[in-house]
Design a protein around this motif. Structure first.
Motif, PDB file in Angstrom:
ATOM      1  N   PRO A   1      11.760  -2.306   8.239  1.00  0.00           N
ATOM      2  CA  PRO A   1      10.537  -3.115   8.305  1.00  0.00           C
ATOM      3  C   PRO A   1       9.356  -2.431   7.629  1.00  0.00           C
ATOM      4  O   PRO A   1       8.546  -1.747   8.263  1.00  0.00           O
ATOM      5  CB  PRO A   1      10.308  -3.280   9.814  1.00  0.00           C
ATOM      6  N   VAL A   2       9.242  -2.595   6.328  1.00  0.00           N
ATOM      7  CA  VAL A   2       8.118  -2.097   5.534  1.00  0.00           C
ATOM      8  C   VAL A   2       7.334  -3.309   5.049  1.00  0.00           C
ATOM      9  O   VAL A   2       7.927  -4.252   4.508  1.00  0.00           O
ATOM     10  CB  VAL A   2       8.612  -1.263   4.334  1.00  0.00           C
ATOM     11  N   PRO A   3       6.004  -3.342   5.225  1.00  0.00           N
ATOM     12  CA  PRO A   3       5.227  -4.497   4.736  1.00  0.00           C
ATOM     13  C   PRO A   3       5.416  -4.700   3.238  1.00  0.00           C
ATOM     14  O   PRO A   3       5.727  -3.758   2.498  1.00  0.00           O
ATOM     15  CB  PRO A   3       3.775  -4.105   5.058  1.00  0.00           C
ATOM     16  N   GLU A   4       5.213  -5.938   2.780  1.00  0.00           N
ATOM     17  CA  GLU A   4       5.347  -6.217   1.354  1.00  0.00           C
ATOM     18  C   GLU A   4       4.412  -5.324   0.539  1.00  0.00           C
ATOM     19  O   GLU A   4       3.255  -5.099   0.901  1.00  0.00           O
ATOM     20  CB  GLU A   4       5.028  -7.680   1.044  1.00  0.00           C
ATOM     21  N   ILE A   5       4.940  -4.809  -0.562  1.00  0.00           N
ATOM     22  CA  ILE A   5       4.179  -3.977  -1.482  1.00  0.00           C
ATOM     23  C   ILE A   5       3.859  -4.802  -2.721  1.00  0.00           C
ATOM     24  O   ILE A   5       4.737  -5.485  -3.260  1.00  0.00           O
ATOM     25  CB  ILE A   5       4.987  -2.726  -1.867  1.00  0.00           C
ATOM     26  N   VAL A   6       2.606  -4.744  -3.158  1.00  0.00           N
ATOM     27  CA  VAL A   6       2.201  -5.469  -4.361  1.00  0.00           C
ATOM     28  C   VAL A   6       1.416  -4.541  -5.276  1.00  0.00           C
ATOM     29  O   VAL A   6       0.813  -3.570  -4.831  1.00  0.00           O
ATOM     30  CB  VAL A   6       1.334  -6.711  -4.029  1.00  0.00           C
ATOM     31  N   PHE A   7       1.447  -4.839  -6.571  1.00  0.00           N
ATOM     32  CA  PHE A   7       0.503  -4.232  -7.498  1.00  0.00           C
ATOM     33  C   PHE A   7      -0.807  -5.000  -7.378  1.00  0.00           C
ATOM     34  O   PHE A   7      -0.808  -6.221  -7.212  1.00  0.00           O
ATOM     35  CB  PHE A   7       1.013  -4.313  -8.935  1.00  0.00           C
ATOM     36  N   MET A   8      -1.912  -4.261  -7.454  1.00  0.00           N
ATOM     37  CA  MET A   8      -3.207  -4.923  -7.324  1.00  0.00           C
ATOM     38  C   MET A   8      -4.149  -4.467  -8.428  1.00  0.00           C
ATOM     39  O   MET A   8      -4.408  -3.275  -8.590  1.00  0.00           O
ATOM     40  CB  MET A   8      -3.836  -4.646  -5.953  1.00  0.00           C
ATOM     41  N   GLU A   9      -4.652  -5.434  -9.177  1.00  0.00           N
ATOM     42  CA  GLU A   9      -5.638  -5.170 -10.217  1.00  0.00           C
ATOM     43  C   GLU A   9      -7.034  -5.131  -9.594  1.00  0.00           C
ATOM     44  O   GLU A   9      -7.422  -6.030  -8.846  1.00  0.00           O
ATOM     45  CB  GLU A   9      -5.582  -6.250 -11.298  1.00  0.00           C
ATOM     46  N   LEU A  10      -7.768  -4.077  -9.932  1.00  0.00           N
ATOM     47  CA  LEU A  10      -9.120  -3.893  -9.400  1.00  0.00           C
ATOM     48  C   LEU A  10     -10.119  -3.968 -10.547  1.00  0.00           C
ATOM     49  O   LEU A  10     -10.026  -3.207 -11.513  1.00  0.00           O
ATOM     50  CB  LEU A  10      -9.219  -2.538  -8.693  1.00  0.00           C
TER      51      LEU A  10
ATOM     52  N   ALA B   1      -8.587   0.860   1.564  1.00  0.00           N
ATOM     53  CA  ALA B   1      -9.559  -0.176   1.901  1.00  0.00           C
ATOM     54  C   ALA B   1      -8.841  -1.469   2.236  1.00  0.00           C
ATOM     55  O   ALA B   1      -7.745  -1.740   1.739  1.00  0.00           O
ATOM     56  CB  ALA B   1     -10.525  -0.403   0.741  1.00  0.00           C
ATOM     57  N   LEU B   2      -9.482  -2.259   3.077  1.00  0.00           N
ATOM     58  CA  LEU B   2      -9.010  -3.610   3.358  1.00  0.00           C
ATOM     59  C   LEU B   2      -9.665  -4.539   2.344  1.00  0.00           C
ATOM     60  O   LEU B   2     -10.892  -4.566   2.206  1.00  0.00           O
ATOM     61  CB  LEU B   2      -9.392  -4.017   4.782  1.00  0.00           C
ATOM     62  N   VAL B   3      -8.848  -5.277   1.598  1.00  0.00           N
ATOM     63  CA  VAL B   3      -9.370  -6.153   0.551  1.00  0.00           C
ATOM     64  C   VAL B   3      -8.682  -7.513   0.632  1.00  0.00           C
ATOM     65  O   VAL B   3      -7.601  -7.658   1.207  1.00  0.00           O
ATOM     66  CB  VAL B   3      -9.155  -5.556  -0.858  1.00  0.00           C
ATOM     67  N   GLU B   4      -9.327  -8.483   0.039  1.00  0.00           N
ATOM     68  CA  GLU B   4      -8.744  -9.825  -0.102  1.00  0.00           C
ATOM     69  C   GLU B   4      -8.344 -10.022  -1.555  1.00  0.00           C
ATOM     70  O   GLU B   4      -9.024  -9.524  -2.462  1.00  0.00           O
ATOM     71  CB  GLU B   4      -9.746 -10.893   0.331  1.00  0.00           C
ATOM     72  N   ALA B   5      -7.243 -10.730  -1.774  1.00  0.00           N
ATOM     73  CA  ALA B   5      -6.734 -10.943  -3.125  1.00  0.00           C
ATOM     74  C   ALA B   5      -6.770 -12.413  -3.489  1.00  0.00           C
ATOM     75  O   ALA B   5      -7.052 -13.284  -2.657  1.00  0.00           O
ATOM     76  CB  ALA B   5      -5.313 -10.396  -3.249  1.00  0.00           C
ATOM     77  N   ASP B   6      -6.438 -12.690  -4.753  1.00  0.00           N
ATOM     78  CA  ASP B   6      -6.524 -14.066  -5.246  1.00  0.00           C
ATOM     79  C   ASP B   6      -5.419 -14.970  -4.726  1.00  0.00           C
ATOM     80  O   ASP B   6      -5.384 -16.160  -5.060  1.00  0.00           O
ATOM     81  CB  ASP B   6      -6.540 -14.095  -6.782  1.00  0.00           C
ATOM     82  N   ASP B   7      -4.498 -14.445  -3.896  1.00  0.00           N
ATOM     83  CA  ASP B   7      -3.527 -15.305  -3.215  1.00  0.00           C
ATOM     84  C   ASP B   7      -3.980 -15.603  -1.792  1.00  0.00           C
ATOM     85  O   ASP B   7      -3.198 -16.100  -0.982  1.00  0.00           O
ATOM     86  CB  ASP B   7      -2.141 -14.657  -3.213  1.00  0.00           C
ATOM     87  N   ASP B   8      -5.262 -15.271  -1.483  1.00  0.00           N
ATOM     88  CA  ASP B   8      -5.884 -15.466  -0.163  1.00  0.00           C
ATOM     89  C   ASP B   8      -5.309 -14.536   0.898  1.00  0.00           C
ATOM     90  O   ASP B   8      -5.584 -14.706   2.094  1.00  0.00           O
ATOM     91  CB  ASP B   8      -5.757 -16.920   0.318  1.00  0.00           C
ATOM     92  N   GLY B   9      -4.526 -13.553   0.507  1.00  0.00           N
ATOM     93  CA  GLY B   9      -3.983 -12.605   1.460  1.00  0.00           C
ATOM     94  C   GLY B   9      -4.885 -11.391   1.633  1.00  0.00           C
ATOM     95  O   GLY B   9      -5.705 -11.071   0.768  1.00  0.00           O
ATOM     96  N   LEU B  10      -4.724 -10.718   2.780  1.00  0.00           N
ATOM     97  CA  LEU B  10      -5.426  -9.461   3.047  1.00  0.00           C
ATOM     98  C   LEU B  10      -4.445  -8.310   2.852  1.00  0.00           C
ATOM     99  O   LEU B  10      -3.291  -8.375   3.298  1.00  0.00           O
ATOM    100  CB  LEU B  10      -5.978  -9.433   4.470  1.00  0.00           C
ATOM    101  N   TYR B  11      -4.927  -7.246   2.196  1.00  0.00           N
ATOM    102  CA  TYR B  11      -4.063  -6.119   1.867  1.00  0.00           C
ATOM    103  C   TYR B  11      -4.775  -4.805   2.146  1.00  0.00           C
ATOM    104  O   TYR B  11      -6.018  -4.732   2.101  1.00  0.00           O
ATOM    105  CB  TYR B  11      -3.676  -6.154   0.383  1.00  0.00           C
ATOM    106  N   VAL B  12      -3.973  -3.773   2.413  1.00  0.00           N
ATOM    107  CA  VAL B  12      -4.483  -2.413   2.464  1.00  0.00           C
ATOM    108  C   VAL B  12      -4.286  -1.826   1.074  1.00  0.00           C
ATOM    109  O   VAL B  12      -3.165  -1.621   0.626  1.00  0.00           O
ATOM    110  CB  VAL B  12      -3.743  -1.575   3.528  1.00  0.00           C
ATOM    111  N   LEU B  13      -5.395  -1.580   0.396  1.00  0.00           N
ATOM    112  CA  LEU B  13      -5.364  -1.128  -0.999  1.00  0.00           C
ATOM    113  C   LEU B  13      -5.353   0.397  -1.056  1.00  0.00           C
ATOM    114  O   LEU B  13      -6.201   1.054  -0.449  1.00  0.00           O
ATOM    115  CB  LEU B  13      -6.577  -1.680  -1.739  1.00  0.00           C
ATOM    116  N   LYS B  14      -4.381   0.962  -1.784  1.00  0.00           N
ATOM    117  CA  LYS B  14      -4.291   2.395  -2.037  1.00  0.00           C
ATOM    118  C   LYS B  14      -4.777   2.651  -3.464  1.00  0.00           C
ATOM    119  O   LYS B  14      -4.243   2.088  -4.412  1.00  0.00           O
ATOM    120  CB  LYS B  14      -2.844   2.887  -1.870  1.00  0.00           C
TER     121      LYS B  14
END
Length: 286
Positions: A62-71, A22-35
């Motif tokens: 060239p790999v996009p930044e990877i982040v942990f995401m709390e849902l 899914a495409l989601v927005e995070a608390d750093d105002d960035g858009l991410y593809v959530l797995k």
């Protein structure tokens, strides 16, 4: 260090493949593809995405930044689509996400800018090392963004770990030559594979592998929820036996499984590297 962000807005599902990212927005105002951890492939797909993606970044690819995401569980309760609501609910907690590349285009092998042979060779080496089955002409998992090639979707890498149990010796799988490298979309464009091997194998040290593997969360290593799970039941990532919610008692098991990944990748990096020989042979057959 891998950053942790929190989902603030569920934008839209990306109905591609079987994992329903899914495409989601995070608390750093960035858009991410959530797995999602609760998708059909389970936590092992996130482990592969994390480990392979961070290896690629360590190699300078060239790999996009990877982040942990709390849902937050509230997202599942608010979703009207029953399928998505279930996916969001069972994925509450820690998931994985990649930086969204707005306006990017899918890579077309016979169109677009001329590929750098050195980069193509590096990508072939990397995918052979991590046993990525998902970089074929039918499904390149490559994007063009600002005239640059980007590597995405590594959840199908490290496919051998789906057969691992606590009784398995991961080192037995390490010498695998990975014959599927012959199907790689960039193999026809690759330059000097031997030179790529010399450069990349020197850059990826056992110490760097250990640092990457150390980032795998305990919960992903000791629990798994298959598609046929019963409500509230947790499953071991290395066996089919249900286990309790991860707690302090699960830490030794998680550490042992983390060590198994490090041992497998370190041994795979050792010379002679059969996966390099296989890539060279596949290139010679073309």
């Amino acid at each position: 260090m891998i950053r942790t962000v929190h989902t603030t807005r569920y934008v839209t599902p990306l109905r591609e493949g079987g994992s329903l990212p899914a495409l989601v927005e995070a608390d750093d105002d960035g858009l991410y593809v959530l797995k999602f951890r609760g998708a059909g492939q389970g936590p092992k797909a996130l482990i592969a995405e994390l480990v392979a993606g961070e290896i690629g970044r360590a190699l300078g690819l060239p790999v996009p930044e990877i982040v942990f995401m709390e849902l937050d569980p509230a997202f599942g309760r608010a979703e009207p689509d029953p399928e998505l609501s279930l996916l969001l609910s069972v994925s509450a907690g820690l998931n994985l996400a990649l930086d969204y590349l707005p306006g990017s285009l899918a890579f077309q092998p016979l169109a677009g800018p001329t590929l750098d042979p050195e980069l193509a060779a590096a990508v072939v080496w990397f995918d052979a090392f991590v046993s990525n089955v998902d970089r074929t002409p039918k499904n390149p998992n490559l994007l063009l963004w600002h005239r640059r090639l980007w590597l995405i979707d590594h959840g199908a890498a490290l496919y051998v770990h789906h057969a691992w149990t606590d009784a398995t010796d991961p080192l037995a799988d390490a010498p695998d030559r990975f014959p599927l490298i012959g199907n790689h979309v960039l193999l026809p464009f690759a330059g000097d594979l031997a030179a790529a091997d010399a450069a990349l194998s020197a850059r990826l040290t056992p110490e760097r592998i250990a640092e990457i593997v150390a980032a795998i969360p305990d919960a992903w290593l000791v629990e798994q929820e298959p598609p046929g799970r019963r409500a509230g039941e947790r499953w071991s990532a290395f066996s089919s036996d249900p286990v309790d919610e991860p707690g302090p008692q699960a830490a030794p098991a998680a550490e042992a499984r983390r060590a198994a990944y490090a041992a497998y990748l370190t041994r795979r990096l050792a010379s002679p590297r059969g996966f390099v020989e296989e890539a060279l042979d596949a290139r010679a057959r073309r």
